[in-house]
Design an enzyme around this catalytic site. Structure first.
Site, PDB file in Angstrom:
ATOM      1  N   LYS A  88       0.861  -1.183   0.000  1.00 29.53           N
ATOM      2  CA  LYS A  88       0.000   0.000   0.000  1.00 29.53           C
ATOM      3  C   LYS A  88       0.893   1.228   0.000  1.00 29.53           C
ATOM      4  O   LYS A  88       2.019   1.185   0.508  1.00 29.53           O
ATOM      5  CB  LYS A  88      -0.861   0.007   1.266  1.00 29.53           C
ATOM      6  N   GLY A 188     -25.391   2.518   2.624  1.00 26.91           N
ATOM      7  CA  GLY A 188     -24.422   3.078   1.664  1.00 26.91           C
ATOM      8  C   GLY A 188     -24.758   2.621   0.258  1.00 26.91           C
ATOM      9  O   GLY A 188     -24.203   1.643  -0.234  1.00 26.91           O
ATOM     10  N   GLY A 190     -23.902   3.207  -2.714  1.00 28.61           N
ATOM     11  CA  GLY A 190     -22.894   3.731  -3.653  1.00 28.61           C
ATOM     12  C   GLY A 190     -22.432   2.620  -4.585  1.00 28.61           C
ATOM     13  O   GLY A 190     -23.204   1.712  -4.897  1.00 28.61           O
ATOM     14  N   VAL A 192     -20.505  -0.019  -4.264  1.00 26.38           N
ATOM     15  CA  VAL A 192     -20.619  -1.390  -3.762  1.00 26.38           C
ATOM     16  C   VAL A 192     -22.077  -1.723  -3.451  1.00 26.38           C
ATOM     17  O   VAL A 192     -22.619  -2.734  -3.903  1.00 26.38           O
ATOM     18  CB  VAL A 192     -19.743  -1.589  -2.502  1.00 26.38           C
ATOM     19  N   GLY A 193     -22.730  -0.845  -2.666  1.00 27.85           N
ATOM     20  CA  GLY A 193     -24.074  -1.129  -2.172  1.00 27.85           C
ATOM     21  C   GLY A 193     -25.107  -1.255  -3.281  1.00 27.85           C
ATOM     22  O   GLY A 193     -25.930  -2.187  -3.263  1.00 27.85           O
TER      23      GLY A 193
END
Ligand code: NAD
Length: 379
Positions: A88, A188, A190, A192-193
């Site tokens: 990361k 959420g 968005g 993903v949701g």
């Protein structure tokens, strides 16, 4: 300084607090005063192959955050059975800046890490597809690319939501829940949701509540997911969607349902509000949406919780397929295959050893990292 004191001094360096037998392999700090670049890269573990992990841009990032995210990628990539380790990076900057300034910062970052061949860059908070296009242009080592240069647009196709739905299909029978007619609440609505809702709906589940940062809407008769997505696109929120009852944002937490899907922010469920959840199964679409303490309480109540790094791995699996020059079709097939197999494995293990799915998943991921490490040359 005597020898013992100098050893003690070296061990006191904050970076060593992260070292254990899995990693990190390297921690690098980059500074380019001309470009205004300050960045950190943590390559955690590369036993399975070059690490994949996003680059996060924010003014308040830290080495500790970078390391924790890199380790999470090691476990997520190993759990998903990818030929990649975990890494990361973070860039210390406010992401909302003029596009030409952002471009030069990202290009400077790409050049700084150009020789670190064990790290493949992906998007994260504060960076996007366009940024990955600039990284690719500089060093030819990035995932999450724009479609024009061979990328698979994972948020547009709903790669993570597709994996969340595959996970739910496996997990539902473990709590004697038929998916057909199961009531789903989504926190959420968005990238993903919204897609998790769409794919679960296609499997026969009924979405009875959905929320975003402004409001929560609910209807026990079921919500038309595509129409709700169109409403959010045109108005900016799920609020006041016709045929539903609008509540305050956190009304989603107490919504009566069979499957509850957090797909918004970290730590939204904690010991102060976990008692409000009224569900049988939780599939974690977001990263660390439930604190450890609250997860323990849910286990004691018999609520089945599938951990984030198993359930939401669709995005990184898609990125790995893209890197291997696979197609969108390959990506969706691989996500379904891997998440179905992993969810089955951890739930069988959890049942057999009477542990939580998270404990089973951690054990599986760490075992896979160690197995990959055993195949490497030892010095
Ligand atoms: P997004 O920005 O597209 O959607 C997030 C949604 O959550 C938005 O609709 C926002 O209004 C809503 N929201 C924000 N705060 C909220 C709150 N307190 N209560 C209810 N709703 C709230 O983001 P996304 O890409 O869908 O990511 C969601 C989560 O999933 C993040 O935690 C992210 O790290 C994680 N995740 C995303 C992916 C991916 O492929 N996009 C993969 C793995 C994990």
């Amino acid at each position: 300084m005597d020898n013992e004191a100098s050893v003690r001094d070296r061990n006191a360096d904050p970076a060593w607090q992260f070292a254990d037998e899995l990693g990190p392999r390297a921690i690098m700090h980059f500074h380019n005063a001309d470009a205004g670049l300050k960045a950190i890269l943590v390559v955690d573990n590369v036993a399975a192959g070059p690490s994949i992990g996003g680059v996060r841009m924010a003014s308040d990032v830290s080495l500790s955050e970078c390391f924790r995210l890199a380790r999470a990628m090691t476990l997520k990539n190993a759990a998903a059975g990818l030929r990649h380790g975990g890494g990361k990076s973070v860039i210390f900057a406010e992401p909302k800046m003029a596009s030409d300034r952002k471009e030069s910062l990202i290009r400077a970052f790409a050049n700084a890490i150009g020789d670190i061949r064990d790290y493949i860059v992906g998007p994260d908070m504060g960076t996007n597809e366009q940024c990955m296009g600039w990284v690719w242009d500089e060093i030819r080592r990035a995932v999450g690319l724009p479609r024009e240069i061979g990328g698979i647009p994972l948020d547009e196709i709903g790669a993570t939501g597709w994996g969340v739905a595959a996970c739910a299909r496996v997990a539902a029978p473990y709590c004697d829940l038929p998916l057909d007619g199961a009531r789903v609440a989504i926190q959420g609505f968005g990238s993903v949701g919204k897609h998790a809702a769409r794919f679960l709906n296609e499997s026969g589940a009924v979405v009875v509540a959905a929320s975003d940062s402004r409001a929560c809407v609910a209807s026990q008769d079921g919500i038309d997911v595509d129409a709700l997505a169109a409403h959010k696109l045109s108005t900016g929120s799920v609020e006041n969607f016709p045929g539903t009852h609008t509540m305050e944002r956190d009304g989603i937490i107490g919504s009566a349902c069979d499957i509850w899907i957090p797909a918004a922010r970290p730590d939204v469920i904690h010991s102060g509000n976990v008692g409000q959840l009224n569900t049988r199964l939780i599939i974690q679409g977001a990263n660390i949406p439930i604190t450890g303490e609250a997860e323990e309480q849910l286990a004691q109540r018999g609520v089945l919780v599938i951990p984030d790094f198993i359930a939401n791995a669709g995005g990184v699996i898609c990125a790995a397929v893209e890197y291997a020059r696979g197609t969108q079709h390959d990506a969706m097939r691989t996500i379904e295959e891997k998440i179905t197999a992993n969810t089955t494995e951890i739930l069988e293990y959890a049942k057999q050893d009477d542990v939580t799915p998270r404990a089973a998943a951690m054990a599986m991921a760490e075992r896979r990292v160690r197995d990959a490490m055993a195949l490497r040359r030892r010095y």
